[in-house]
Motif scaffolding. Structure first.
Motif, PDB file in Angstrom:
ATOM      1  N   ILE A  31       0.817  -1.212   0.000  1.00 24.86           N
ATOM      2  CA  ILE A  31       0.000   0.000   0.000  1.00 24.86           C
ATOM      3  C   ILE A  31       0.849   1.260   0.000  1.00 24.86           C
ATOM      4  CG2 ILE A  31      -1.939  -1.159   1.120  1.00 24.86           C
ATOM      5  CD1 ILE A  31      -1.156   0.295   3.719  1.00 24.86           C
ATOM      6  N   ASN A  32       2.117   1.100  -0.337  1.00 21.44           N
ATOM      7  CA  ASN A  32       3.020   2.253  -0.399  1.00 21.44           C
ATOM      8  C   ASN A  32       3.676   2.371  -1.752  1.00 21.44           C
ATOM      9  OD1 ASN A  32       3.653   3.747   2.361  1.00 21.44           O
ATOM     10  ND2 ASN A  32       3.216   1.616   2.827  1.00 21.44           N
ATOM     11  N   GLY A  33       3.744   3.608  -2.246  1.00 23.80           N
ATOM     12  CA  GLY A  33       4.619   3.863  -3.368  1.00 23.80           C
ATOM     13  C   GLY A  33       6.057   3.665  -2.927  1.00 23.80           C
ATOM     14  N   MET A  34       6.884   3.220  -3.855  1.00 26.30           N
ATOM     15  CA  MET A  34       8.288   2.967  -3.533  1.00 26.30           C
ATOM     16  C   MET A  34       9.190   3.718  -4.496  1.00 26.30           C
ATOM     17  SD  MET A  34       8.366   1.026  -0.887  1.00 26.30           S
ATOM     18  CE  MET A  34      10.105   0.598  -0.881  1.00 26.30           C
ATOM     19  N   GLY A  35      10.371   4.063  -4.023  1.00 23.40           N
ATOM     20  CA  GLY A  35      11.303   4.818  -4.858  1.00 23.40           C
ATOM     21  C   GLY A  35      12.726   4.331  -4.716  1.00 23.40           C
ATOM     22  N   TRP A  36      13.500   4.566  -5.731  1.00 18.86           N
ATOM     23  CA  TRP A  36      14.951   4.392  -5.688  1.00 18.86           C
ATOM     24  C   TRP A  36      15.575   5.787  -5.735  1.00 18.86           C
ATOM     25  CZ3 TRP A  36      17.843   0.265  -4.579  1.00 18.86           C
ATOM     26  CH2 TRP A  36      17.266  -0.996  -4.700  1.00 18.86           C
ATOM     27  N   TYR A  37      16.555   5.987  -4.879  1.00 17.51           N
ATOM     28  CA  TYR A  37      17.242   7.258  -4.744  1.00 17.51           C
ATOM     29  C   TYR A  37      18.738   6.979  -4.843  1.00 17.51           C
ATOM     30  CZ  TYR A  37      12.763   8.317  -2.507  1.00 17.51           C
ATOM     31  OH  TYR A  37      11.422   8.458  -2.226  1.00 17.51           O
ATOM     32  N   ARG A  38      19.509   7.995  -5.144  1.00 16.02           N
ATOM     33  CA  ARG A  38      20.952   7.806  -5.173  1.00 16.02           C
ATOM     34  C   ARG A  38      21.665   9.052  -4.685  1.00 16.02           C
ATOM     35  NH1 ARG A  38      22.056   7.528 -11.750  1.00 16.02           N
ATOM     36  NH2 ARG A  38      21.693   9.753 -12.214  1.00 16.02           N
ATOM     37  N   GLN A  39      22.862   8.818  -4.161  1.00 17.57           N
ATOM     38  CA  GLN A  39      23.680   9.914  -3.668  1.00 17.57           C
ATOM     39  C   GLN A  39      25.112   9.699  -4.115  1.00 17.57           C
ATOM     40  OE1 GLN A  39      23.584  10.564   0.605  1.00 17.57           O
ATOM     41  NE2 GLN A  39      24.150  12.715   0.326  1.00 17.57           N
ATOM     42  N   ALA A  40      25.590  10.605  -4.949  1.00 18.09           N
ATOM     43  CA  ALA A  40      26.971  10.570  -5.405  1.00 18.09           C
ATOM     44  C   ALA A  40      27.842  11.326  -4.401  1.00 18.09           C
ATOM     45  CB  ALA A  40      27.078  11.201  -6.787  1.00 18.09           C
ATOM     46  N   PRO A  41      29.130  11.049  -4.371  1.00 18.84           N
ATOM     47  CA  PRO A  41      30.016  11.739  -3.425  1.00 18.84           C
ATOM     48  C   PRO A  41      29.931  13.247  -3.546  1.00 18.84           C
ATOM     49  CG  PRO A  41      31.150   9.909  -4.443  1.00 18.84           C
ATOM     50  CD  PRO A  41      29.849  10.037  -5.157  1.00 18.84           C
ATOM     51  N   GLY A  42      29.717  13.919  -2.424  1.00 19.74           N
ATOM     52  CA  GLY A  42      29.672  15.371  -2.421  1.00 19.74           C
ATOM     53  C   GLY A  42      28.394  15.985  -2.950  1.00 19.74           C
ATOM     54  N   LYS A  43      27.398  15.139  -3.225  1.00 17.25           N
ATOM     55  CA  LYS A  43      26.142  15.648  -3.780  1.00 17.25           C
ATOM     56  C   LYS A  43      24.969  15.248  -2.895  1.00 17.25           C
ATOM     57  CE  LYS A  43      27.623  15.773  -8.604  1.00 17.25           C
ATOM     58  NZ  LYS A  43      27.271  15.417 -10.008  1.00 17.25           N
ATOM     59  N   GLN A  44      23.842  15.882  -3.104  1.00 19.80           N
ATOM     60  CA  GLN A  44      22.649  15.548  -2.351  1.00 19.80           C
ATOM     61  C   GLN A  44      22.039  14.252  -2.878  1.00 19.80           C
ATOM     62  OE1 GLN A  44      20.002  18.883  -3.055  1.00 19.80           O
ATOM     63  NE2 GLN A  44      19.145  17.950  -4.889  1.00 19.80           N
ATOM     64  N   ARG A  45      21.193  13.667  -2.070  1.00 22.60           N
ATOM     65  CA  ARG A  45      20.498  12.455  -2.493  1.00 22.60           C
ATOM     66  C   ARG A  45      19.327  12.843  -3.388  1.00 22.60           C
ATOM     67  NH1 ARG A  45      20.234   8.350   2.098  1.00 22.60           N
ATOM     68  NH2 ARG A  45      19.288  10.124   3.182  1.00 22.60           N
ATOM     69  N   ASP A  46      19.245  12.190  -4.536  1.00 22.68           N
ATOM     70  CA  ASP A  46      18.229  12.508  -5.524  1.00 22.68           C
ATOM     71  C   ASP A  46      17.337  11.306  -5.806  1.00 22.68           C
ATOM     72  OD1 ASP A  46      20.609  14.470  -7.399  1.00 22.68           O
ATOM     73  OD2 ASP A  46      19.102  15.155  -5.955  1.00 22.68           O
ATOM     74  N   LEU A  47      16.123  11.589  -6.216  1.00 25.59           N
ATOM     75  CA  LEU A  47      15.201  10.544  -6.635  1.00 25.59           C
ATOM     76  C   LEU A  47      15.582  10.071  -8.033  1.00 25.59           C
ATOM     77  CD1 LEU A  47      12.488   8.978  -6.182  1.00 25.59           C
ATOM     78  CD2 LEU A  47      11.376  10.930  -7.293  1.00 25.59           C
ATOM     79  N   LYS A  86      26.453   4.696 -17.099  1.00 28.47           N
ATOM     80  CA  LYS A  86      27.433   5.730 -17.386  1.00 28.47           C
ATOM     81  C   LYS A  86      28.230   6.038 -16.112  1.00 28.47           C
ATOM     82  CE  LYS A  86      24.134   7.960 -20.536  1.00 28.47           C
ATOM     83  NZ  LYS A  86      23.406   9.223 -20.824  1.00 28.47           N
ATOM     84  N   PRO A  87      29.415   6.595 -16.252  1.00 29.74           N
ATOM     85  CA  PRO A  87      30.185   6.953 -15.056  1.00 29.74           C
ATOM     86  C   PRO A  87      29.405   7.878 -14.114  1.00 29.74           C
ATOM     87  CG  PRO A  87      31.591   7.010 -16.980  1.00 29.74           C
ATOM     88  CD  PRO A  87      30.194   6.776 -17.489  1.00 29.74           C
ATOM     89  N   GLU A  88      28.568   8.714 -14.655  1.00 26.10           N
ATOM     90  CA  GLU A  88      27.788   9.631 -13.802  1.00 26.10           C
ATOM     91  C   GLU A  88      26.681   8.932 -13.024  1.00 26.10           C
ATOM     92  OE1 GLU A  88      28.478   9.982 -17.057  1.00 26.10           O
ATOM     93  OE2 GLU A  88      26.789  10.898 -18.149  1.00 26.10           O
ATOM     94  N   ASP A  89      26.469   7.652 -13.284  1.00 20.74           N
ATOM     95  CA  ASP A  89      25.527   6.874 -12.480  1.00 20.74           C
ATOM     96  C   ASP A  89      26.167   6.357 -11.189  1.00 20.74           C
ATOM     97  OD1 ASP A  89      24.323   5.477 -15.546  1.00 20.74           O
ATOM     98  OD2 ASP A  89      23.349   7.035 -14.339  1.00 20.74           O
ATOM     99  N   THR A  90      27.460   6.549 -11.052  1.00 15.11           N
ATOM    100  CA  THR A  90      28.161   6.103  -9.850  1.00 15.11           C
ATOM    101  C   THR A  90      27.595   6.806  -8.617  1.00 15.11           C
ATOM    102  OG1 THR A  90      30.209   5.608 -11.032  1.00 15.11           O
ATOM    103  CG2 THR A  90      30.392   6.066  -8.677  1.00 15.11           C
ATOM    104  N   ALA A  91      27.168   6.005  -7.637  1.00 13.34           N
ATOM    105  CA  ALA A  91      26.533   6.549  -6.438  1.00 13.34           C
ATOM    106  C   ALA A  91      26.189   5.397  -5.502  1.00 13.34           C
ATOM    107  CB  ALA A  91      25.262   7.313  -6.793  1.00 13.34           C
ATOM    108  N   VAL A  92      25.776   5.765  -4.293  1.00 13.07           N
ATOM    109  CA  VAL A  92      25.124   4.801  -3.410  1.00 13.07           C
ATOM    110  C   VAL A  92      23.632   4.888  -3.699  1.00 13.07           C
ATOM    111  CG1 VAL A  92      24.688   4.085  -1.043  1.00 13.07           C
ATOM    112  CG2 VAL A  92      26.912   5.059  -1.664  1.00 13.07           C
ATOM    113  N   TYR A  93      23.026   3.737  -3.952  1.00 17.31           N
ATOM    114  CA  TYR A  93      21.620   3.665  -4.288  1.00 17.31           C
ATOM    115  C   TYR A  93      20.832   3.169  -3.076  1.00 17.31           C
ATOM    116  CZ  TYR A  93      22.553   4.580  -9.191  1.00 17.31           C
ATOM    117  OH  TYR A  93      22.924   5.190 -10.376  1.00 17.31           O
ATOM    118  N   TYR A  94      19.733   3.863  -2.812  1.00 14.69           N
ATOM    119  CA  TYR A  94      18.873   3.553  -1.679  1.00 14.69           C
ATOM    120  C   TYR A  94      17.438   3.345  -2.162  1.00 14.69           C
ATOM    121  CZ  TYR A  94      22.593   6.004   0.912  1.00 14.69           C
ATOM    122  OH  TYR A  94      23.795   6.418   1.432  1.00 14.69           O
ATOM    123  N   CYS A  95      16.725   2.490  -1.470  1.00 19.25           N
ATOM    124  CA  CYS A  95      15.286   2.437  -1.681  1.00 19.25           C
ATOM    125  C   CYS A  95      14.604   3.035  -0.453  1.00 19.25           C
ATOM    126  CB  CYS A  95      14.797   1.028  -1.964  1.00 19.25           C
ATOM    127  SG  CYS A  95      14.823  -0.076  -0.548  1.00 19.25           S
TER     128      CYS A  95
END
Length: 115
Positions: A31-47, A86-95
């Motif tokens: 009953i919840n929407g779910m998302g994947w987010y990512r945070q690259a070094p030195g950047k904010q976490r984005d959806l 792509k190299p710019e996809d490098t990040a920690v990925y969170y759900c």
């Protein structure tokens, strides 16, 4: 206590693929929407992408056409299929839920795209 466990990250070359998984427990997953987010070094976490309870998906422009989010309510699991990395996809990925719940962030899974 809600538990979200991400897995499937790793190191790949540009153009490669990975499939991330996020297993939820002690959580009303269907009953919840779910998302994947990512945070690259030195950047904010984005959806990166989110999916409604009915399976409708929305993507960030940067990943549109390359990533696919899906969910299996019977397994309380959300997936992120990532192609043409792509190299710019490098990040920690969170759900997390969508919208995100501040108490639901877990360890994430590292994705590194490098030649």
């Amino acid at each position: 206590q809600v538990q979200l466990v991400e897995s499937g990250g790793g190191s790949v070359q540009p153009g490669g693929s990975l499939r991330l998984s996020c297993a939820a427990s002690r959580f009303a997953f269907p009953i919840n929407g779910m998302g994947w987010y990512r945070q690259a070094p030195g950047k904010q976490r984005d959806l990166v992408a989110h999916i409604t309870i009915w399976g409708e998906a929305v993507y960030a422009d940067s990943v549109k056409g390359r990533f696919t989010i899906s969910r299996d309510n019977a397994k309380n699991t959300v997936y992120l299929e990532m192609n043409s990395l792509k190299p710019e996809d490098t990040a920690v990925y969170y759900c997390n839920k969508f919208p995100a719940g501040e108490d639901y962030w877990a360890q994430g899974t590292q994705v590194t795209v490098s030649s």
